[in-house]
Design an enzyme around this catalytic site. Structure first.
Site: not given
Ligand code: A3P
Length: 330
Positions: A74-77, A79, A139, A161, A169
């Site tokens: 949930k750190s933005g993987t 993305w 991870h 994150r 998240s």
């Molecule tokens: P939130 O739950 O705060 O919205 P992971 O990809 O590690 O599982 O993390 C998921 C988090 O990244 C979620 O955060 C999700 O909404 C956010 N996320 C997914 N795609 C993204 C993007 N393109 N840009 C920014 N954040 C993104």
């Protein structure tokens, strides 16, 4: 009782007697997502992940050209998988073309997790179809990476994150997976676990600190990125990433707006609205949209009490003191 959970979250589902014996001696805690998570090699994980970790440690042979994205969940993987894929493959798949693979595939189906999608469930991955450089993800904490990853010139991109948004998240994510269950995890209970270090691949602080130290000791091997910094200065961070991966942007690319297009293509707005991400599903049953919730910084403020915030601030100060890591938006 747990049959409506995705298979990979079901406690010891499908494990042999031998495996069950193996897990019976590991410390365990009530689950994040599954029924229980187990403590193995200094981190907490679901049985299926631990099995996949062992297989991956025994069988995976890293190549010097490999690029591995590492994150705490949930750190933005999602993305960064997108950014990495588009960046590294921009010659093969020009960003201005309509039929780019990222537009029709979920990022997790493009860059696969070593310990789950590739080595989980006793799978033997076939790397023959991978082109060089191989893009992979994990991870796993640094100490649990396969030895060949640690010893080779494989590049590691670590995305971190802030712990408060990561926790929120993760809490949303696990509740989302349990939608068909009545028992939503109370935030207070999960918060206490997170603070004790009991979370998926946690303790969170150990995960971050180990990669942070590696990035300082071996800056050519480990790049440490922050979600919040990419949000604030996306072009600068994308440039850093490209330079680290030895595929810097040319002047022509900069002038043609290639960086802007990569960032637009990988933006939350664009990705979350694509048909594949809005309505698609994984083979394990989860909806792709579970990976796109809000994508904002500071959402924790909508959930934390003052006490929770102070408690986590105190832990952050204790754990990261002297390391040089500075979290923003906390
Ligand atoms: P939130 O739950 O705060 O919205 P992971 O990809 O590690 O599982 O993390 C998921 C988090 O990244 C979620 O955060 C999700 O909404 C956010 N996320 C997914 N795609 C993204 C993007 N393109 N840009 C920014 N954040 C993104």
């Amino acid at each position: 009782m747990t049959t409506s959970l995705p298979k990979y979250l079901q406690d010891q589902e499908g494990l042999s007697e031998e495996c069950k014996n193996f897990f019976s001696v590991l410390p365990k805690e009530k689950g994040w997502a599954g029924s229980y998570i187990y403590y193995y090699q200094g981190f907490w994980a679901l049985p299926r992940i631990i099995q996949g970790t062992i297989a991956c440690q025994q069988q995976f042979h890293a190549q010097d050209s490999d690029i591995i994205l590492v994150t705490s969940p949930k750190s933005g993987t999602t993305w960064l998988k997108s950014l990495l894929f588009v960046l590294v493959n921009r010659m093969k798949y020009p960003v201005f073309e309509q039929n780019h693979p990222l537009l029709v595939k979920n990022p997790h189906d493009i860059i696969l997790f070593l310990e789950s999608r590739l080595y989980g469930d006793g799978l033997v991955p076939n790397f023959a179809s991978f082109t060089s450089p191989r893009l992979l993800s994990t991870h796993l904490p640094f100490a649990s990476l396969p030895k060949s990853v640690q010893d080779s010139k494989t590049k590691l991109v670590y995305l971190c994150r802030n712990p408060k948004d990561t926790f929120i998240s993760m809490w949303h994510f696990i509740n989302n997976l349990r939608l068909h269950h009545k028992d939503i995890h109370p935030i207070e209970e999960k918060f206490e676990s997170f603070c004790k270090g009991v979370s998926l691949y946690g303790p969170f602080w150990n995960h971050v600190l180990d990669y942070w130290k590696q990035s300082i000791e071996k800056p050519n091997k480990v790049l440490f990125l922050m979600y919040e910094e990419i949000k604030v200065q996306p072009k600068l961070q994308l440039k850093r990433l490209a330079e680290f991966l030895e595929c810097p942007f040319s002047i022509e690319e900069e002038n043609c707006g290639v960086m802007d297009e990569i960032l637009r293509m990988c933006s939350f707005e664009n990705l979350s609205n694509l048909e594949v991400n809005a309505n698609g599903k994984f083979s394990t049953g989860e909806e792709n949209k579970a990976f796109f919730r809000k994508g904002e910084v500071g959402d924790w403020k909508n959930y934390f009490t003052i006490e929770m915030s102070e408690k986590l601030n105190h832990i952050i100060e204790q754990k990261f003191q002297g390391s040089g890591i500075k979290f923003s938006y906390i």
